[in-house]
Design an enzyme around this catalytic site. Structure first.
Site, mmCIF file in Angstrom:
data_model
loop_
_atom_site.group_PDB
_atom_site.id
_atom_site.type_symbol
_atom_site.label_atom_id
_atom_site.label_comp_id
_atom_site.label_asym_id
_atom_site.label_seq_id
_atom_site.Cartn_x
_atom_site.Cartn_y
_atom_site.Cartn_z
ATOM 1 N N ARG A 72 -7.532 -57.221 85.500
ATOM 2 C CA ARG A 72 -8.078 -56.748 84.227
ATOM 3 C C ARG A 72 -9.162 -57.724 83.812
ATOM 4 O O ARG A 72 -8.965 -58.942 83.875
ATOM 5 C CB ARG A 72 -6.996 -56.681 83.156
ATOM 6 N N HIS A 128 -9.957 -47.329 83.501
ATOM 7 C CA HIS A 128 -8.566 -47.799 83.526
ATOM 8 C C HIS A 128 -7.799 -46.760 84.353
ATOM 9 O O HIS A 128 -7.056 -45.937 83.818
ATOM 10 C CB HIS A 128 -8.054 -47.889 82.086
ATOM 11 N N LYS A 147 -12.999 -73.632 82.477
ATOM 12 C CA LYS A 147 -13.757 -74.829 82.853
ATOM 13 C C LYS A 147 -15.103 -74.465 83.481
ATOM 14 O O LYS A 147 -15.807 -75.317 83.994
ATOM 15 C CB LYS A 147 -12.940 -75.670 83.852
ATOM 16 N N ARG A 197 1.690 -54.175 78.107
ATOM 17 C CA ARG A 197 2.388 -53.154 78.900
ATOM 18 C C ARG A 197 1.800 -52.976 80.289
ATOM 19 O O ARG A 197 2.544 -52.781 81.241
ATOM 20 C CB ARG A 197 2.495 -51.835 78.138
ATOM 21 N N THR A 198 0.489 -53.047 80.427
ATOM 22 C CA THR A 198 -0.096 -52.826 81.751
ATOM 23 C C THR A 198 0.323 -53.949 82.706
ATOM 24 O O THR A 198 0.705 -53.700 83.850
ATOM 25 C CB THR A 198 -1.639 -52.732 81.660
HETATM 26 C C1 NCD Z 1 -5.236 -49.389 76.696
HETATM 27 C C2 NCD Z 1 -6.174 -50.425 77.258
HETATM 28 O O1 NCD Z 1 -5.848 -51.592 77.345
HETATM 29 O O2 NCD Z 1 -7.266 -50.010 77.597
HETATM 30 N N1 NCD Z 1 -3.903 -49.773 76.660
HETATM 31 C C3 NCD Z 1 -3.176 -49.856 77.795
HETATM 32 O O3 NCD Z 1 -3.643 -50.083 78.874
HETATM 33 N N2 NCD Z 1 -1.872 -49.606 77.644
HETATM 34 C C4 NCD Z 1 -5.674 -48.817 75.425
HETATM 35 C C5 NCD Z 1 -5.790 -49.705 74.238
HETATM 36 O O4 NCD Z 1 -5.796 -50.930 74.319
HETATM 37 O O5 NCD Z 1 -5.919 -49.118 73.137
#
Ligand code: NCD
Length: 312
Positions: A109, A137, A87, A59-60
């Protein structure tokens, strides 16, 4: 024009309350835009953004990509599984290679806490942290607090309990910073083994009894147990976790008042919350997802306008 106090969004820790309010006001505008029949605006037409995902995400990553496309940015995607990182290339080399193709912004990320901060010291592009290990986050905390503001009118003065795996959660840390900056009171609730020792230093109280915590709060943010970050067993079994820290309809309906239920996703239905709770009118989980796009549009737009000003 009002602008952010920072050139990167590396964590909520590094931004001010006014930054958050500016992001919210900008997101209000973009929320209106994405509900129009023509959802696209030309704001970032001359900006190229690289989404660098060194850790899994659904989703992110999608939310950032939709936000970027709604702003008419040029977008390139990269995921670690298919890259030269495997690599043995270093992070700086990987990113510098991408930047030499004239990329203006990086959304990253990464499994290592502080990866964004580190990168911001070595490269010229504007960086947005999309989750760095168990650290921060920031866009998740912004969309969470924005969703509370939307449902309850304001964040200031509200009581929020964050339930579950606080120890491994970047969502928890960023939410604590954002909620406190906006004037909310925060408690955490979960198994003692999943509450970090330094939590009191953050001005957060611990409540180990879930019913008491829920009766105290206006909003409960139910976190996922981050099994992928656990090297040892932190509680006896998932069944016992759910018995002590899971929320079902019976528990919700037996509380003194109606509370708002949040979850950052992905949900383990039947573990943190039951399906009935996830789909109930008290849950704002899909509002959070929808607001995520507007919040990310706001963050990208505000950071990009600083790049433009710098170049002018
Ligand atoms: C979170 C994450 O990745 O930190 N989810 C997200 O960003 N939608 C929380 C999770 O993975 O539980």
């Amino acid at each position: 024009m009002k602008e952010l106090s920072v050139n990167h969004l590396l964590g909520i820790k590094y931004i001010t309350e006014s930054d958050i309010q500016l992001i919210f006001e900008t997101a209000d505008h973009f929320k209106e835009v994405i509900n129009r029949p023509i959802k696209k605006v030309p704001s970032l037409r001359d900006i190229t953004i690289a989404n660098l995902f060194f850790e899994n995400s659904t989703r992110t990553r999608l939310s950032f990509e939709i936000a970027e496309k709604r702003l008419s940015a040029d977008v390139v995607n990269f995921s670690a599984a298919s890259s030269s990182v495997k690599k043995g290339e270093t992070l700086i080399d990987t990113v510098n290679n991408i930047l030499s193709m004239k990329v203006d912004m990086v959304v990253m990320r990464h499994p290592n806490p502080g990866a964004g901060v580190f990168l911001s010291k070595h490269i010229g592009a504007s960086i947005v942290n999309a989750g760095d290990g168990a650290h921060e986050h920031p866009t998740q905390a912004l969309l969470d607090t924005y969703s509370i503001r939307e449902r309850l009118g304001d964040v200031a003065g509200k009581k929020v309990v964050i339930v579950g795996d606080i120890l491994h959660s970047r969502v928890a840390l960023s939410n604590i910073f954002a909620l406190q900056k906006l004037g909310a009171t925060v408690k955490v609730c979960g198994p003692k083994t999943l509450i970090p020792k330094y939590i009191d230093k953050l001005g957060v109280e611990v409540e180990t009894n879930l019913r008491k915590a829920l009766n105290w709060c206006d909003v409960a943010n139910m976190l996922r147990v981050q099994n992928e970050r656990m090297d040892i067993s932190y509680f006896p079994s998932t069944r016992e976790y759910t018995q002590q820290f899971g929320v079902n309809m019976e528990l919700l309906e037996s509380l003194d008042k109606e509370i708002v239920v949040m979850h950052p996703g992905p949900i383990n239905r039947g573990v943190e919350i039951t399906t009935e709770v996830a789909d109930s009118s008290q849950a704002i989980i899909l509002d959070q997802v929808q607001n995520g796009v507007a919040i990310r549009m706001a963050v990208l737009y505000l950071l990009a306008s600083k790049i433009k000003n710098y170049e002018d």
